[in-house]
Scaffold this motif. Sequence first.
Motif, mmCIF file in Angstrom:
data_model
loop_
_atom_site.group_PDB
_atom_site.id
_atom_site.type_symbol
_atom_site.label_atom_id
_atom_site.label_comp_id
_atom_site.label_asym_id
_atom_site.label_seq_id
_atom_site.Cartn_x
_atom_site.Cartn_y
_atom_site.Cartn_z
ATOM 1 N N GLY A 154 12.568 -4.304 -0.866
ATOM 2 C CA GLY A 154 11.190 -4.106 -0.259
ATOM 3 C C GLY A 154 11.002 -3.545 1.061
ATOM 4 O O GLY A 154 9.973 -3.231 1.810
ATOM 5 N N LEU A 155 12.347 -3.598 1.829
ATOM 6 C CA LEU A 155 12.230 -3.023 3.296
ATOM 7 C C LEU A 155 11.757 -1.618 3.328
ATOM 8 O O LEU A 155 11.003 -1.364 4.328
ATOM 9 N N ASP A 156 12.103 -0.802 2.486
ATOM 10 C CA ASP A 156 11.849 0.673 2.657
ATOM 11 C C ASP A 156 10.238 0.625 2.289
ATOM 12 O O ASP A 156 9.496 1.439 3.248
ATOM 13 N N ALA A 157 9.526 -0.100 1.458
ATOM 14 C CA ALA A 157 8.175 -0.134 1.270
ATOM 15 C C ALA A 157 7.477 -0.874 2.661
ATOM 16 O O ALA A 157 6.315 -0.349 3.136
ATOM 17 N N LEU A 158 7.979 -1.977 2.975
ATOM 18 C CA LEU A 158 7.369 -2.493 4.191
ATOM 19 C C LEU A 158 7.253 -1.615 5.470
ATOM 20 O O LEU A 158 6.328 -1.558 6.236
ATOM 21 N N LEU A 159 8.275 -0.848 5.738
ATOM 22 C CA LEU A 159 8.602 0.096 7.008
ATOM 23 C C LEU A 159 7.384 1.158 6.590
ATOM 24 O O LEU A 159 6.937 1.824 7.709
ATOM 25 N N SER A 160 7.319 1.803 5.449
ATOM 26 C CA SER A 160 6.181 2.762 5.061
ATOM 27 C C SER A 160 4.996 2.151 5.368
ATOM 28 O O SER A 160 4.214 3.034 5.817
ATOM 29 N N VAL A 161 4.392 1.071 5.019
ATOM 30 C CA VAL A 161 3.269 0.635 5.110
ATOM 31 C C VAL A 161 2.832 0.264 6.605
ATOM 32 O O VAL A 161 1.793 0.553 7.208
ATOM 33 N N ALA A 162 3.706 -0.375 7.239
ATOM 34 C CA ALA A 162 3.787 -0.896 8.609
ATOM 35 C C ALA A 162 3.772 0.415 9.690
ATOM 36 O O ALA A 162 2.893 0.105 10.705
ATOM 37 N N GLN A 163 4.362 1.270 9.391
ATOM 38 C CA GLN A 163 4.645 2.448 10.589
ATOM 39 C C GLN A 163 3.702 3.616 10.224
ATOM 40 O O GLN A 163 3.988 4.731 9.951
ATOM 41 N N MET A 164 2.569 3.444 10.450
ATOM 42 C CA MET A 164 1.294 4.509 10.120
ATOM 43 C C MET A 164 1.253 5.293 11.493
ATOM 44 O O MET A 164 1.392 4.541 12.599
ATOM 45 N N ILE A 193 -5.700 -2.737 3.504
ATOM 46 C CA ILE A 193 -4.612 -3.650 3.433
ATOM 47 C C ILE A 193 -3.320 -3.147 2.580
ATOM 48 O O ILE A 193 -3.509 -2.857 1.424
ATOM 49 N N GLY A 194 -2.279 -3.041 2.933
ATOM 50 C CA GLY A 194 -1.144 -2.538 2.130
ATOM 51 C C GLY A 194 -0.086 -3.866 1.981
ATOM 52 O O GLY A 194 -0.114 -4.596 2.648
ATOM 53 N N VAL A 195 0.161 -3.816 0.749
ATOM 54 C CA VAL A 195 1.047 -4.786 -0.143
ATOM 55 C C VAL A 195 2.308 -3.959 -0.257
ATOM 56 O O VAL A 195 2.388 -3.198 -1.422
ATOM 57 N N PRO A 196 3.262 -4.113 0.478
ATOM 58 C CA PRO A 196 4.621 -3.605 0.313
ATOM 59 C C PRO A 196 5.394 -4.416 -1.035
ATOM 60 O O PRO A 196 5.053 -5.840 -1.172
ATOM 61 N N VAL A 197 5.965 -3.549 -2.001
ATOM 62 C CA VAL A 197 6.780 -4.202 -3.271
ATOM 63 C C VAL A 197 7.969 -3.881 -3.075
ATOM 64 O O VAL A 197 8.738 -3.025 -2.670
ATOM 65 N N SER A 198 8.775 -5.198 -3.625
ATOM 66 C CA SER A 198 10.255 -5.090 -3.501
ATOM 67 C C SER A 198 10.709 -4.412 -4.516
ATOM 68 O O SER A 198 11.806 -5.054 -5.321
ATOM 69 N N ALA A 199 10.488 -3.077 -4.954
ATOM 70 C CA ALA A 199 11.097 -2.425 -5.888
ATOM 71 C C ALA A 199 12.424 -2.175 -5.797
ATOM 72 O O ALA A 199 13.457 -1.972 -6.799
ATOM 73 N N LYS A 200 12.828 -1.667 -4.492
ATOM 74 C CA LYS A 200 14.140 -1.128 -4.221
ATOM 75 C C LYS A 200 14.527 -1.813 -2.634
ATOM 76 O O LYS A 200 13.659 -2.072 -1.897
ATOM 77 N N LEU A 201 15.856 -1.887 -2.388
ATOM 78 C CA LEU A 201 16.005 -1.985 -1.048
ATOM 79 C C LEU A 201 15.380 -3.555 -0.759
ATOM 80 O O LEU A 201 14.892 -3.860 0.457
ATOM 81 N N ILE A 216 -1.262 -1.698 -3.260
ATOM 82 C CA ILE A 216 -0.109 -2.025 -3.699
ATOM 83 C C ILE A 216 0.834 -0.919 -4.123
ATOM 84 O O ILE A 216 0.568 -0.300 -4.931
ATOM 85 N N ALA A 217 2.049 -1.070 -3.357
ATOM 86 C CA ALA A 217 3.054 0.290 -3.521
ATOM 87 C C ALA A 217 4.417 -0.292 -3.144
ATOM 88 O O ALA A 217 4.672 -0.739 -2.106
ATOM 89 N N GLY A 218 5.147 0.355 -3.769
ATOM 90 C CA GLY A 218 6.654 0.131 -3.846
ATOM 91 C C GLY A 218 7.248 1.474 -3.392
ATOM 92 O O GLY A 218 6.687 2.699 -3.274
ATOM 93 N N LEU A 219 8.719 1.432 -3.040
ATOM 94 C CA LEU A 219 9.442 2.614 -2.747
ATOM 95 C C LEU A 219 8.917 3.495 -1.546
ATOM 96 O O LEU A 219 9.056 2.941 -0.394
ATOM 97 N N SER A 220 8.567 4.498 -1.669
ATOM 98 C CA SER A 220 8.204 5.134 -0.405
ATOM 99 C C SER A 220 6.814 4.707 -0.039
ATOM 100 O O SER A 220 6.162 4.784 1.322
ATOM 101 N N ALA A 221 6.024 3.874 -0.804
ATOM 102 C CA ALA A 221 4.604 3.053 -0.330
ATOM 103 C C ALA A 221 3.815 4.177 0.143
ATOM 104 O O ALA A 221 3.215 3.753 1.297
ATOM 105 N N VAL A 243 0.631 -6.623 5.053
ATOM 106 C CA VAL A 243 1.177 -8.093 4.509
ATOM 107 C C VAL A 243 2.489 -8.146 3.994
ATOM 108 O O VAL A 243 3.142 -7.215 3.914
ATOM 109 N N GLY A 244 3.258 -9.485 4.101
ATOM 110 C CA GLY A 244 4.615 -9.548 3.641
ATOM 111 C C GLY A 244 4.890 -8.844 2.353
ATOM 112 O O GLY A 244 3.959 -8.611 1.372
ATOM 113 N N ILE A 245 6.062 -8.852 2.083
ATOM 114 C CA ILE A 245 6.472 -8.024 0.888
ATOM 115 C C ILE A 245 6.161 -8.898 -0.237
ATOM 116 O O ILE A 245 6.369 -10.206 -0.351
#
Length: 129
Positions: free
Chosen positions: A90-100, A80-88, A60-65, A109-111
């Motif tokens: 959660g889009l920043d974290a979502l992209l960081s987790v999804a783009q390995m 399994i990565g859970v992006p957190v809606s800390a900033k933006l 579970i991680a936000g920001l740069s995730a 999974v979803g934000i």
Amino acid sequence: MVNISILMGSESDREIANRVTSVLENTEYSFEVEVISAHRNPDKLDEYVSNSDAKIFITIAGLSAALPGVVASKTKKPVIGVPVSAKLGGLDALLSVAQMPPGVPVACVGIDNGANAAHMAIRIMEMNK
């Protein structure tokens, strides 16, 4: 022996971890929750992942995730990565987790959707019975 390890990048992610544990508490699978930052405690994270007997890591991680990708780079076990809606939102974290990068897979999974991370972990465990 722990089946599922839940890792948070910081204590501020506790609410999302609680969503994970509330699902896992109703199963036969054991779990533990740890706070280990990929940025602030890289050596501790390396030691934890290397010595863990968990079969699955929920991260579970936000920001740069960075946490999900760092864990995935240190193990062949499912992450399994859970992006957190800390900033933006959660889009920043979502992209960081999804783009390995190739060879470092992370299921995303979803934000803020800790519950779905738990459900995914349960499905993986069920397949390996």
